[in-house]
Motif scaffolding. Sequence first.
Motif, mmCIF file in Angstrom:
data_model
loop_
_atom_site.group_PDB
_atom_site.id
_atom_site.type_symbol
_atom_site.label_atom_id
_atom_site.label_comp_id
_atom_site.label_asym_id
_atom_site.label_seq_id
_atom_site.Cartn_x
_atom_site.Cartn_y
_atom_site.Cartn_z
ATOM 1 N N TYR A 41 1.174 -1.525 0.169
ATOM 2 C CA TYR A 41 0.052 0.245 -0.061
ATOM 3 C C TYR A 41 0.260 1.229 -0.143
ATOM 4 C CZ TYR A 41 -4.013 -3.678 1.487
ATOM 5 O OH TYR A 41 -4.570 -3.994 1.759
ATOM 6 N N GLY A 42 2.057 1.200 0.589
ATOM 7 C CA GLY A 42 2.414 2.020 0.579
ATOM 8 C C GLY A 42 1.931 2.868 1.627
ATOM 9 N N GLY A 85 10.687 7.346 10.570
ATOM 10 C CA GLY A 85 9.846 6.157 9.925
ATOM 11 C C GLY A 85 10.498 7.009 8.311
ATOM 12 N N ALA A 86 11.172 5.847 7.288
ATOM 13 C CA ALA A 86 11.349 6.658 5.776
ATOM 14 C C ALA A 86 10.944 5.570 5.219
ATOM 15 C CB ALA A 86 13.132 5.919 6.785
ATOM 16 N N SER A 87 11.042 5.851 4.253
ATOM 17 C CA SER A 87 10.051 5.533 2.966
ATOM 18 C C SER A 87 10.699 6.122 1.325
ATOM 19 C CB SER A 87 8.540 5.527 2.599
ATOM 20 O OG SER A 87 8.438 6.965 2.743
ATOM 21 N N ALA A 88 10.801 5.276 0.403
ATOM 22 C CA ALA A 88 11.041 6.049 -1.404
ATOM 23 C C ALA A 88 10.195 5.510 -1.448
ATOM 24 C CB ALA A 88 12.284 5.438 -1.581
ATOM 25 N N SER A 106 8.553 1.934 -0.907
ATOM 26 C CA SER A 106 8.965 0.954 -1.044
ATOM 27 C C SER A 106 8.485 0.392 0.923
ATOM 28 C CB SER A 106 10.388 1.532 0.021
ATOM 29 O OG SER A 106 10.255 2.665 0.713
ATOM 30 N N MET A 107 7.839 1.132 1.587
ATOM 31 C CA MET A 107 7.061 0.399 2.658
ATOM 32 C C MET A 107 6.261 -0.203 1.563
ATOM 33 S SD MET A 107 6.390 3.391 5.679
ATOM 34 C CE MET A 107 7.379 4.486 6.449
ATOM 35 N N GLY A 108 5.267 -1.725 2.835
ATOM 36 C CA GLY A 108 4.444 -2.343 2.071
ATOM 37 C C GLY A 108 3.182 -2.310 2.462
ATOM 38 N N LEU A 109 2.711 -3.714 2.938
ATOM 39 C CA LEU A 109 1.811 -3.830 3.585
ATOM 40 C C LEU A 109 1.034 -3.193 4.904
ATOM 41 C CD1 LEU A 109 -0.982 -5.623 4.315
ATOM 42 C CD2 LEU A 109 0.357 -6.808 5.733
ATOM 43 N N THR A 110 2.546 -2.926 5.502
ATOM 44 C CA THR A 110 2.780 -2.023 6.876
ATOM 45 C C THR A 110 3.965 -0.828 6.907
ATOM 46 O OG1 THR A 110 4.111 -3.242 8.387
ATOM 47 C CG2 THR A 110 1.484 -4.148 7.990
ATOM 48 N N PRO A 111 3.923 0.160 7.580
ATOM 49 C CA PRO A 111 5.176 0.210 7.181
ATOM 50 C C PRO A 111 6.392 0.524 7.761
ATOM 51 C CG PRO A 111 4.036 1.720 8.386
ATOM 52 C CD PRO A 111 2.833 0.289 8.846
ATOM 53 N N LEU A 112 6.486 -1.195 8.157
ATOM 54 C CA LEU A 112 7.442 -2.161 8.655
ATOM 55 C C LEU A 112 8.761 -2.685 7.287
ATOM 56 C CD1 LEU A 112 9.416 -3.428 10.489
ATOM 57 C CD2 LEU A 112 8.043 -5.126 10.339
ATOM 58 N N GLU A 113 7.840 -2.370 6.097
ATOM 59 C CA GLU A 113 8.711 -2.696 4.757
ATOM 60 C C GLU A 113 9.542 -1.837 4.568
ATOM 61 O OE1 GLU A 113 8.335 -5.069 0.694
ATOM 62 O OE2 GLU A 113 6.852 -4.254 1.597
ATOM 63 N N GLY A 114 11.155 -1.994 4.012
ATOM 64 C CA GLY A 114 11.822 -0.804 2.869
ATOM 65 C C GLY A 114 13.020 -0.713 3.812
ATOM 66 N N LEU A 115 13.400 0.454 4.281
ATOM 67 C CA LEU A 115 14.642 1.369 4.290
ATOM 68 C C LEU A 115 14.598 1.273 6.069
ATOM 69 C CD1 LEU A 115 14.308 5.137 2.648
ATOM 70 C CD2 LEU A 115 15.585 2.936 1.654
ATOM 71 N N VAL A 116 15.737 1.023 5.980
ATOM 72 C CA VAL A 116 16.099 1.201 7.880
ATOM 73 C C VAL A 116 15.288 2.000 8.382
ATOM 74 C CG1 VAL A 116 18.095 0.946 9.208
ATOM 75 C CG2 VAL A 116 18.265 0.227 6.791
ATOM 76 N N MET A 117 15.081 2.529 8.899
ATOM 77 C CA MET A 117 14.413 3.659 10.109
ATOM 78 C C MET A 117 15.456 3.418 11.663
ATOM 79 S SD MET A 117 10.623 2.861 8.513
ATOM 80 C CE MET A 117 10.793 1.364 7.402
ATOM 81 N N GLY A 118 14.392 4.967 12.318
ATOM 82 C CA GLY A 118 14.990 5.041 13.639
ATOM 83 C C GLY A 118 14.771 3.714 14.279
ATOM 84 N N LEU A 164 19.475 2.638 2.063
ATOM 85 C CA LEU A 164 19.179 3.486 1.188
ATOM 86 C C LEU A 164 20.165 3.897 -0.775
ATOM 87 C CD1 LEU A 164 17.994 6.303 1.581
ATOM 88 C CD2 LEU A 164 18.831 7.710 2.241
ATOM 89 N N ARG A 165 20.857 3.276 -0.630
ATOM 90 C CA ARG A 165 21.678 3.374 -1.965
ATOM 91 C C ARG A 165 20.766 2.699 -2.765
ATOM 92 N NH1 ARG A 165 27.456 3.844 -1.556
ATOM 93 N NH2 ARG A 165 27.539 4.288 -3.871
ATOM 94 N N LYS A 166 20.965 1.372 -2.485
ATOM 95 C CA LYS A 166 20.163 -0.475 -3.339
ATOM 96 C C LYS A 166 19.116 0.625 -3.450
ATOM 97 C CE LYS A 166 19.694 -4.292 -1.932
ATOM 98 N NZ LYS A 166 19.872 -5.610 -0.358
ATOM 99 N N TYR A 167 18.143 1.475 -3.192
ATOM 100 C CA TYR A 167 16.530 1.378 -3.371
ATOM 101 C C TYR A 167 16.592 2.810 -4.463
ATOM 102 C CZ TYR A 167 13.167 -0.874 -0.641
ATOM 103 O OH TYR A 167 12.903 -1.621 -0.194
ATOM 104 N N VAL A 168 17.654 3.742 -4.597
ATOM 105 C CA VAL A 168 17.812 4.689 -5.157
ATOM 106 C C VAL A 168 18.274 3.698 -6.835
ATOM 107 C CG1 VAL A 168 19.211 6.546 -6.556
ATOM 108 C CG2 VAL A 168 18.345 6.142 -3.609
ATOM 109 N N GLY A 169 19.106 3.179 -6.678
ATOM 110 C CA GLY A 169 19.629 1.945 -7.465
ATOM 111 C C GLY A 169 18.327 1.376 -8.541
ATOM 112 N N ALA A 170 17.662 0.416 -7.225
ATOM 113 C CA ALA A 170 16.522 0.340 -7.911
ATOM 114 C C ALA A 170 15.275 0.812 -8.641
ATOM 115 C CB ALA A 170 15.960 -0.595 -6.499
#
Length: 381
Positions: free
Chosen positions: A160-161, A195-198, A210-222, A291-297
């Motif tokens: 969902y994001g 919280g962090a998302s791309a 980057s966030m998915g079903l919940t805000p847990l997925e994706g980037l490393v966050m606080g 973070l750089r992995k997501y920029v590349g993706a």
Amino acid sequence: MNGSRVLVLNSGSSSVKYQLLDMTDRTRLASGIVERIGEGPVADHAAALKQVADELARQNLGLDSPELAAVGHRVVHGGTRFTTPALITDEVVEEIEKLIPLAPLHNPANVTGIKVARELRPDLPQVAVFDTAFHSTMPEAAARYAIDVDTADRFGVRRYGFHGTSHAYVSRATAALLDRPVSELNTIVLHLGNGASASAVRGGECVDTSMGLTPLEGLVMGTRSGDLDAAAIFHLSRVGEMSIDEIDTLLNKRSGLLGLCGDNDMREIGRRMGEGDSEAQLAFDIYIHRLRKYVGAYTAVLGRVDAIAFTAGVGENSAAVREAAMGGLTAFGVEVDTVRNALRGSGARLISAESSRVAVAVVPTDEELEIASQTFDLVSD
């Protein structure tokens, strides 16, 4: 409709944030927060909203003002049902309540704030603006997880994001900074706070996030782990004998930067790195690597990137994060000007070098203004 003001309410489980904006010139007339709901004098959300109303009245900006055109409510999860702002009715409230299993920490408080505000001003248009809505334009190839389709559909398991109002605002503000139509731009937005998302935005529409079903997925966050092999959960349950609630707490509240080095404040991590702290350095390196992995993706997803925009607390204020995240990406046409990047400023600004093919920008987000704008546009139609 005679009024031009919109009251934006963000009702959390233990706080209510508010801003009153005048949409004729998009200025803030008042803002504040009521905290520690359920403790002491603020017994519940009704008491909190009454406190907000009293404070606005003291400033001669009360809820009974004819200038107040509408109330805009932040709602975290709209599922697949709500892909645009919604004028709140009893039916809409019921639909938001049905989505509580997808956002058990947020939607209940959002609904409570809506109900109380409607009781205070039942005659006033009220609008729900959803964190997930901006990402509803993702193609199915990006939104679907590769699990059994019937099971996924039955339980609403898909990407969902979140942070959608921020990604929407920043993608448009980046186009304005570059003086180009948003419809022509391919932009990667990096919302980096606790919280962090791309997101990958093509022509003003989200095509991946980057966030998915919940805000847990994706980037490393606080305090959240971000991407994780799902089998780690089975391992922690079977071998570690941890309960589902314990694993939930671990991944959402005791992971990310906090889990890696004991701090989730990037300023403190930077200070520790300066003193040679190896744990802080490793946490930072892991954060940047993801973070750089997501920029590349997302460069691959978009095919062509015109701009990369940093926003939110870390994105707007940490020159070290921006420099490290963009470092070594010259093959992608990304070059950061170290002097520009180091300069502090309050507005949107470019930090890329003149020779950079991709514009790199710092764009302060304004989720409240975005909610107010979407609310005012809906009630003005």
